[in-house]
Enzyme design. Sequence first.
Site, PDB file in Angstrom:
ATOM      1  N   MET A 187     -15.396  48.134 -36.804  1.00 24.63           N
ATOM      2  CA  MET A 187     -14.536  48.980 -37.144  1.00 24.63           C
ATOM      3  C   MET A 187     -13.139  48.587 -36.838  1.00 24.63           C
ATOM      4  SD  MET A 187     -16.133  52.715 -35.713  1.00 24.63           S
ATOM      5  CE  MET A 187     -15.974  52.131 -34.005  1.00 24.63           C
TER       6      MET A 187
ATOM      7  N   ASP B 246     -23.334  61.190 -42.429  1.00 20.28           N
ATOM      8  CA  ASP B 246     -22.004  60.607 -42.183  1.00 20.28           C
ATOM      9  C   ASP B 246     -21.604  60.062 -43.668  1.00 20.28           C
ATOM     10  OD1 ASP B 246     -21.225  61.332 -39.704  1.00 20.28           O
ATOM     11  OD2 ASP B 246     -22.020  59.408 -38.655  1.00 20.28           O
TER      12      ASP B 246
ATOM     13  N   LYS C 230     -16.539  60.837 -41.990  1.00 18.98           N
ATOM     14  CA  LYS C 230     -15.339  60.701 -42.027  1.00 18.98           C
ATOM     15  C   LYS C 230     -14.739  59.304 -42.368  1.00 18.98           C
ATOM     16  CE  LYS C 230     -16.711  62.407 -37.477  1.00 18.98           C
ATOM     17  NZ  LYS C 230     -16.729  62.185 -35.728  1.00 18.98           N
TER      18      LYS C 230
END
Length: 465
Positions: free
Chosen positions: A170, A35, A57
């Site tokens: 997040m 990631d 991402k």
Amino acid sequence: MIGRVTLLGAGPGNPELLTLLGKRRLKEADVVLYDRLINPSLLALVPAQAERIDVGKLPNFHKVKQSVINQLLVDYAQNGKQVVRLKAGDPYVFGRGGEEGQFLREHGVTFDVVPGLTSAITGLAAVGIPITHRDYASSFHVITGHRQADGRQLDWENIAHQEGTLVFLMGMAALTDICQSLMSHGRQVTTPVAIVQWATQWRQRLVTGTLKDIDARAHEQQIGSPAIIVVGEVVQLAAILQPTLSLQGVHVLLPYTVNSQLYPALQDRGATVDFYERSTVSRIPVKLPDWTHYRELFICDGLAYRELLKEMVNKGQDQRQLAHLHITAKNPTVAKRLQRQGILADEVSDTPMVAEGSLAIGEKGHLARSSCGGLATYELIAKNSELPWQLEEFQAIIFPSSASVQDFMMGVSREQWQQMAQCKLIAMGKQVEQALRQAGIEQVVIQATTIDDVLTKLERQVTHE
């Protein structure tokens, strides 16, 4: 061979916070799908021949769709590969690891999970905030800052009235909404809030405030993702418990070494250490000479001698065949390494002591570049990858050996070469400094002889700045 997938948590960022099992899985990997937020230094643990796939991402942008990632895991495993799905934090804490595990199980693929240290706990600890404390919080709640997939809002009435510490992951894009939702559902406007950005890394930053003003403070200090939002009374303890070490916030680049003593010494003083990958050692066919034709053995490095001994034993010889030779070590470091192998050098010199009858042994590429030639006992195979950082991010680059200089230069782009001018370069020994000069480095190089010397000079440079 039966393949296997490991859903591996990389932890919050600091490479030393990777678990021991996680480290072993990376060393065993044939394929690594990683990631965006994992520390690039972890890839130095991966075998040179392993395939590496960036499936990172960005917010609102997925380079590789989750469905494609799922299928890749299945395909590689069914082809007998040892696959690692490397994720920041813990794979089962908002990491979609559960979804990947379900997909693997549905397709009959063997998999295991290696938990990682979640930033929801370690990120707080890194800035002196305990997630629980008997005087402030007896529970904690970890909440995603994203809306649910179907667009439904979080249950703010429930969240706002939870006792204990609230941790939002997040959530920076929704910071305003989070604060307003908590206040409108009953949380006091004076409730302490902290935001921790880039937890456990050199660029770690902390901003504190209250539900009423944290949004403005974060904007003023330009705090963005990735970051953790902490709500609760435990935030007050950061002023007391935040670590203060001499190299806190200093970013250092080192070559990767399995048993490095320098790395933990830097870590213990608060520095953030990242690694660049080294060349791998490849044994090559060696035709042993008639030793009676020589009077001197000029040894360019300790590994060359060790590989020579292996070849001699394989062909029915041992060190007694070398007893008549004058042993010359190219530098003090080589002499020390020979001593560990039971050989005391007769001389230490950067050139052979005998005009005729001298045989140099060393690495294939090094001997090819030297004027004396000789017997190559091994070859270094360079890793074909550029350094994955902007070098302006580092305060110092430390070179423990001449070989580390060569490995570093192989991965430096033209832009990174220019950025090096902003870094302190530390060479551990005169020979290493000479290697830097030969590579074209013209800026000031700090010379250090021991680990303690490196630490002292680095601290002095940081203090001076």
